[in-house]
Motif scaffolding. Sequence first.
Motif, PDB file in Angstrom:
ATOM      1  N   ARG A 146      -3.373  -7.947  -3.352  1.00  0.00           N
ATOM      2  CA  ARG A 146      -3.374  -8.875  -2.111  1.00  0.00           C
ATOM      3  C   ARG A 146      -3.812 -10.859  -2.793  1.00  0.00           C
ATOM      4  NH1 ARG A 146      -7.531  -5.603  -0.740  1.00  0.00           N
ATOM      5  NH2 ARG A 146      -6.119  -4.125   0.812  1.00  0.00           N
TER       6      ARG A 146
ATOM      7  N   GLU B  37       0.693  -0.748  -0.292  1.00  0.00           N
ATOM      8  CA  GLU B  37      -0.298   0.123  -0.074  1.00  0.00           C
ATOM      9  C   GLU B  37       0.727   1.413  -0.408  1.00  0.00           C
ATOM     10  OE1 GLU B  37      -3.996   1.119   2.568  1.00  0.00           O
ATOM     11  OE2 GLU B  37      -3.465  -0.976   2.191  1.00  0.00           O
TER      12      GLU B  37
ATOM     13  N   LEU C   3      -5.717   0.930  -6.967  1.00  0.00           N
ATOM     14  CA  LEU C   3      -6.356  -0.471  -6.176  1.00  0.00           C
ATOM     15  C   LEU C   3      -6.423  -1.338  -6.636  1.00  0.00           C
ATOM     16  CD1 LEU C   3      -9.424   2.231  -4.768  1.00  0.00           C
ATOM     17  CD2 LEU C   3      -7.479   1.416  -3.526  1.00  0.00           C
TER      18      LEU C   3
ATOM     19  N   LEU D  12      -2.999  -2.699  -5.860  1.00  0.00           N
ATOM     20  CA  LEU D  12      -3.462  -3.531  -4.847  1.00  0.00           C
ATOM     21  C   LEU D  12      -4.125  -4.721  -4.562  1.00  0.00           C
ATOM     22  CD1 LEU D  12      -2.326  -3.049  -1.639  1.00  0.00           C
ATOM     23  CD2 LEU D  12      -4.299  -1.742  -1.650  1.00  0.00           C
TER      24      LEU D  12
END
Length: 296
Positions: free
Chosen positions: A148, A65, A141, A144
Amino acid sequence: VASGFVKQLREHARELDRLQGTQAKEFLKHLEELKDYLRARLYSVGSVDMTLDVFHLRQVLAETEVGIATLEQKAGKQFSRAQLRASQLSMEHMAQDLDRLGLAFDGERLGVNIEAAKVLADPGQQLLAEQFKGSLREYGLKTLNGVRRSLFIGNRTGQSLGETVRTVTAPGGPLGGVATGGAERLVRTEVSNAYGVAQQKGIEEVAEQTDGELKKVWLHIGSYPCPVCMPAHGTERPLDGTWTFKQGKRSWEVAHPPAHPHCVCRISAMKPKWRKAMQKLGYLDQKGEEASPAQL
Ligand SMILES: [Zn+2]
């Protein structure tokens, strides 16, 4: 005698393309830095053979992040520079267009000046900066989430740390080719938009100095006869007018190029008299390359 207007337009298109290319490369450099940073952080978690536990996974995600936020910050700064450069280029090009057209068809330069400050202060440019920030956030995003997902799968399937790192940075992974392609398209489109917005504003500026005589004309200058833009080639609009484009069932309206990603069209300010002269010379035919005389 006006010669090489077409050549000039193509040279302008090449200059814009170079600017887009440099900016895309710059962005990809930030992305590479992010990749290196994450790779280093992941490897610092432990040995390559160990499996990624939840504690370390959280730690790596938090660092991801931070890395993405840094990328966004760098890219945001870079975009304001790119936007400025694209606008300047657009103004230079327009001044050259008008000089050449004036000399060709009126025997003298049009003699207008484009106020850079006004062009740059256009609300359209502010909007673009916001839009870029938004797209960048979305891009961040998405990246990310991709990281993830890879990490969770790695954790659940008991992958080793080394394997997980390879998955994240693989060509098909969240930091691989998809991230690269998306970044390049994003940057190229936004730079092209900044150029187009400046052209529209520049034309408005010039028109104020010429008693409303000028109109805007769409010029398709790519050597590829683009089926989307070709019908617009040589058509004229009032300054606040728009063009409607169609592809399949979809249709959309624009006040200036780009009409679509990778669009290399231009608008130029023209007196109706100039347009008619160009039409006579065959330059505004909509049949593609062969119809355009090499010299104007
Ligand atoms: Zn186009």
